[in-house]
Design a protein around this motif. Structure first.
Motif, mmCIF file in Angstrom:
data_model
loop_
_atom_site.group_PDB
_atom_site.id
_atom_site.type_symbol
_atom_site.label_atom_id
_atom_site.label_comp_id
_atom_site.label_asym_id
_atom_site.label_seq_id
_atom_site.Cartn_x
_atom_site.Cartn_y
_atom_site.Cartn_z
ATOM 1 N N HIS A 20 0.970 -1.266 -0.061
ATOM 2 C CA HIS A 20 0.049 -0.053 0.000
ATOM 3 C C HIS A 20 0.971 1.152 -0.045
ATOM 4 O O HIS A 20 0.664 2.219 -1.091
ATOM 5 C CB HIS A 20 -0.865 0.303 1.307
ATOM 6 N N PHE A 21 1.745 1.152 0.770
ATOM 7 C CA PHE A 21 2.642 2.388 0.726
ATOM 8 C C PHE A 21 3.579 2.486 -0.454
ATOM 9 O O PHE A 21 3.650 3.763 -0.847
ATOM 10 C CB PHE A 21 3.919 2.187 2.190
ATOM 11 N N LEU B 103 1.064 3.960 -3.264
ATOM 12 C CA LEU B 103 0.730 5.308 -2.976
ATOM 13 C C LEU B 103 1.796 6.171 -2.955
ATOM 14 O O LEU B 103 1.547 7.510 -3.568
ATOM 15 C CB LEU B 103 0.288 5.388 -1.491
ATOM 16 N N SER B 104 2.894 5.817 -2.569
ATOM 17 C CA SER B 104 4.067 6.856 -2.756
ATOM 18 C C SER B 104 4.336 7.062 -4.277
ATOM 19 O O SER B 104 4.720 8.065 -4.729
ATOM 20 C CB SER B 104 5.364 6.285 -2.077
ATOM 21 N N PHE B 105 4.168 5.984 -4.871
ATOM 22 C CA PHE B 105 4.575 6.120 -6.468
ATOM 23 C C PHE B 105 3.366 7.000 -7.236
ATOM 24 O O PHE B 105 3.941 7.848 -8.157
ATOM 25 C CB PHE B 105 4.453 4.563 -7.043
ATOM 26 N N PHE B 106 2.366 6.902 -6.687
ATOM 27 C CA PHE B 106 1.281 7.677 -7.426
ATOM 28 C C PHE B 106 0.806 9.108 -6.575
ATOM 29 O O PHE B 106 0.049 9.954 -7.140
ATOM 30 C CB PHE B 106 -0.056 6.882 -7.857
ATOM 31 N N GLN C 247 -9.063 4.908 -4.426
ATOM 32 C CA GLN C 247 -10.386 4.698 -3.693
ATOM 33 C C GLN C 247 -10.619 3.456 -2.995
ATOM 34 O O GLN C 247 -11.252 3.219 -1.884
ATOM 35 C CB GLN C 247 -11.484 4.892 -4.752
ATOM 36 N N PRO C 248 -10.204 2.179 -3.545
ATOM 37 C CA PRO C 248 -10.423 0.776 -3.068
ATOM 38 C C PRO C 248 -9.676 0.833 -1.605
ATOM 39 O O PRO C 248 -9.999 -0.389 -0.861
ATOM 40 C CB PRO C 248 -10.098 -0.085 -4.124
ATOM 41 N N THR C 249 -8.806 1.605 -1.362
ATOM 42 C CA THR C 249 -7.979 1.404 -0.262
ATOM 43 C C THR C 249 -9.045 1.754 1.124
ATOM 44 O O THR C 249 -8.308 1.559 2.262
ATOM 45 C CB THR C 249 -6.846 2.193 -0.112
ATOM 46 N N TRP C 250 -10.091 2.164 0.997
ATOM 47 C CA TRP C 250 -10.753 2.157 2.117
ATOM 48 C C TRP C 250 -11.093 0.897 2.904
ATOM 49 O O TRP C 250 -11.312 1.036 4.021
ATOM 50 C CB TRP C 250 -12.334 2.942 1.862
ATOM 51 N N PHE C 251 -11.078 -0.140 1.982
ATOM 52 C CA PHE C 251 -11.164 -1.428 2.321
ATOM 53 C C PHE C 251 -9.941 -1.765 3.339
ATOM 54 O O PHE C 251 -10.088 -2.271 4.612
ATOM 55 C CB PHE C 251 -11.074 -2.491 1.392
ATOM 56 N N LEU C 252 -8.820 -1.484 3.102
ATOM 57 C CA LEU C 252 -7.509 -1.464 3.786
ATOM 58 C C LEU C 252 -7.732 -0.573 5.328
ATOM 59 O O LEU C 252 -7.321 -1.270 6.492
ATOM 60 C CB LEU C 252 -6.323 -1.231 3.345
ATOM 61 N N SER C 253 -8.271 0.543 5.127
ATOM 62 C CA SER C 253 -8.634 1.535 6.419
ATOM 63 C C SER C 253 -9.431 0.596 7.248
ATOM 64 O O SER C 253 -9.310 0.415 8.627
ATOM 65 C CB SER C 253 -9.030 2.765 5.827
ATOM 66 N N ALA C 254 -10.698 0.175 6.896
ATOM 67 C CA ALA C 254 -11.655 -0.458 7.545
ATOM 68 C C ALA C 254 -11.157 -1.998 8.206
ATOM 69 O O ALA C 254 -11.014 -2.320 9.345
ATOM 70 C CB ALA C 254 -13.144 -0.971 7.186
#
Length: 231
Positions: free
Chosen positions: A50-51, A54-57, A99-106
């Motif tokens: 994830h990191f 996210l860092s790349f984009f 957007q789909p990383t809300w899943f990882l947050s939850a």
């Protein structure tokens, strides 16, 4: 989002299968002896990727924020939420950037609670597990009905004064719903892990019945109710 809910259930199923004792009403003390270690082991299974992504984009996301004249303070706040995986706690920001990383947050919140949830559920008898499963299913169903009823906020004009799209986001992304679904997975596997020889000899319901029941809910689309794919 229904399929995502299935992944939460599976996550709970696997967590309980590997962290509770087969045939006993107890959790594995060794695996849960250090709650912080249990939590970080779970999170580090997905946070490095994830990191990295996210860092790349991030430069692209920041550029888009600039095009839309987003204040710097808001951009920094969204970056913080994305990197810390806290976005699911903020209805307006749940689908920011990736957007789909809300899943990882939850999922991260649910993993944080597992050292407390797993032993509590593991102590229940089969009768207690069945009652808990019914209660969790009822809550999950109410959530999905609520989600369906508020679907008009994303399929119609959300700029109307009488519209409150935050309610829709709360019924979709809040980590509490993920915890409910993960606990359902825990209860399901614990019910199997406590089976006795007599339980295993009992005649089982053909799984095709559950398959048909699940897909028959599509018929709700023919009713006057505003049910969407949440069902």
């Amino acid at each position: 989002n229904v399929l995502v809910g299935g992944f939460f259930v599976i996550s709970g199923y696997v967590a309980a299968y590997t962290s509770t004792k087969l045939g006993e009403r107890a959790a594995d003390e060794k695996k849960l002896a250090k709650p912080e270690l249990f939590f970080w082991q779970k999170v580090m299974g997905y946070y490095p990727l994830h990191f990295t992504v996210l860092s790349f984009f991030t430069p692209m996301f920041v550029q888009v924020e600039q095009w839309f004249k987003t204040p710097l303070k808001t951009t920094l706040f969204r970056a913080f939420l994305s990197f810390s995986m806290l976005q699911a706690w903020f209805p307006k920001e749940a689908e920011i950037w990736n957007q789909p990383t809300w899943f990882l947050s939850a999922l991260t919140f649910s993993n944080l609670t597992m050292p407390a949830v797993l032993p509590a559920v593991a102590r229940l008898s089969k009768n207690g597990l069945q009652k808990l499963f019914c209660a969790l299913t009822a809550v999950s169903l109410l959530q999905k009905i609520s989600w369906s009823e508020t679907s008009r906020f994303h399929v119609h004009n959300v700029t109307k004064k009488d519209s409150h799209p935050l309610i829709w986001n709360l019924t979709r992304f809040h980590p509490f719903w993920a915890l409910i679904e993960m606990t359902m997975g825990i209860v399901a596997v614990r019910n199997v892990m406590l089976d006795t020889e007599d339980d295993r000899k009992k005649e089982r319901i053909n799984p095709i019945c559950y398959f048909v029941a699940a897909y028959s809910t599509l018929l709700l689309r023919l009713t006057r109710f505003d049910f969407n794919d949440a069902m």
